[in-house]
Design an enzyme around this catalytic site. Structure first.
Site, PDB file in Angstrom:
ATOM      1  N   THR A   1      47.011  66.198  22.179  1.00 15.61           N
ATOM      2  CA  THR A   1      47.637  65.691  23.401  1.00 15.61           C
ATOM      3  C   THR A   1      47.539  64.179  23.523  1.00 15.61           C
ATOM      4  O   THR A   1      48.186  63.592  24.380  1.00 15.61           O
ATOM      5  CB  THR A   1      47.001  66.332  24.650  1.00 15.61           C
TER       6      THR A   1
ATOM      7  N   GLU B   1      57.402  58.223  38.125  1.00 22.31           N
ATOM      8  CA  GLU B   1      56.331  59.219  38.109  1.00 22.31           C
ATOM      9  C   GLU B   1      56.756  60.520  38.771  1.00 22.31           C
ATOM     10  O   GLU B   1      56.389  61.597  38.323  1.00 22.31           O
ATOM     11  CB  GLU B   1      55.085  58.654  38.796  1.00 22.31           C
TER      12      GLU B   1
END
Length: 257
Positions: free
Chosen positions: A154, A50
């Protein structure tokens, strides 16, 4: 915000969408270099964590997870569409191998809690199916895109773009990244993405060579964009910014949050 000074020097999994955006504005060379940075970190850990601290070259101490995000697969898909370079298919294969090796469980795929131990969570986000799997599938079978242009939302949902819309598009709304290709006969307005070229690139056609002009472009010292220091990197053709040498040894422009 007042000074423009970088606060955190970091790479995050969500930022992996950026090479895809660079492709869509026609800067395929820069997209390739940015993509390689993310894939470098992917190979280092087996998946994309991440958050990775660039100045310390280490994982963020509390953000070591990988929730099956799609952004790297998305950018890989766009780069293959723009270049047809089979290397991007090898990247897709590496991504799928990692997903099958580290995240596949009975009934689906699980998010990774810690990329250093590959400990799993009992959770699979919906975007894994709607985006990650979809972009990996399209990387190897893009027949869905034949004879039709699509824009993906998206969340990876395709919206068709009719060719007739381009003909009715007012000049005021023509994207600023479009450019003129000049030859002896005419100056034609083209999209870098549709022409599969970047700015400051020589094109070959039946009438000879055409040149996409760029006033500030200074090429990198090496044609493969490899580097050992910033001095070997040139000036970007689209925004006239000096490029720098990354930790993976490639010239590029890096954006930090």
């Amino acid at each position: 915000m007042r000074t423009g000074k970088a606060t955190y020097w970091q790479l995050t999994s969500l930022q992996a969408f950026w090479p895809g955006v660079q492709v869509l504005v026609g800067d395929v060379a820069a997209a390739n270099l940015t993509h390689r940075e993310f894939f470098y970190v992917w190979k280092k850990y087996g998946v994309l964590p991440e958050r990775y601290l660039l100045d310390h070259q280490m994982l963020h101490p509390t953000e070591k997870y990988y929730p099956l995000r799609p952004e790297l697969a998305e950018s890989t898909f766009y780069l293959y569409q723009a270049t047809k370079d089979p290397w991007y298919m090898e990247v897709g294969e590496s991504i799928m191998d990692s997903l099958n090796l580290y995240t596949k469980v009975e009934g689906g795929f699980a998010s990774i809690r810690d990329v250093t131990t590959m400990e799993l969570e009992d959770h699979q986000h919906s975007f894994f199916l709607s985006e990650t799997c979809k972009y990996l599938y399209l990387l190897y079978d893009d027949s869905f895109l034949d004879n039709r242009t699509y824009i993906f939302t998206t969340e990876g949902h395709p919206l068709p773009v009719m060719s007739s819309w381009h003909e009715r598009l007012p000049q005021a709304y023509v994207p600023s990244n479009w450019t003129y290709i000049k030859n002896e006969d005419q100056a034609k307005l083209v999209s870098p993405m549709s022409m599969r070229v970047c700015p400051a690139t020589t094109l070959d056609n039946r009438q000879g060579q055409q040149r996409v002009e760029s006033a500030c472009h200074i090429p990198d010292a090496r044609v493969d964009h490899r580097c050992s220091n910033d001095e070997e990197c040139g000036v970007d053709s689209t925004n006239c910014r000096r490029r720098s040498c990354s930790m993976a040894g490639y010239c590029g422009q890096w954006f930090y949050m």
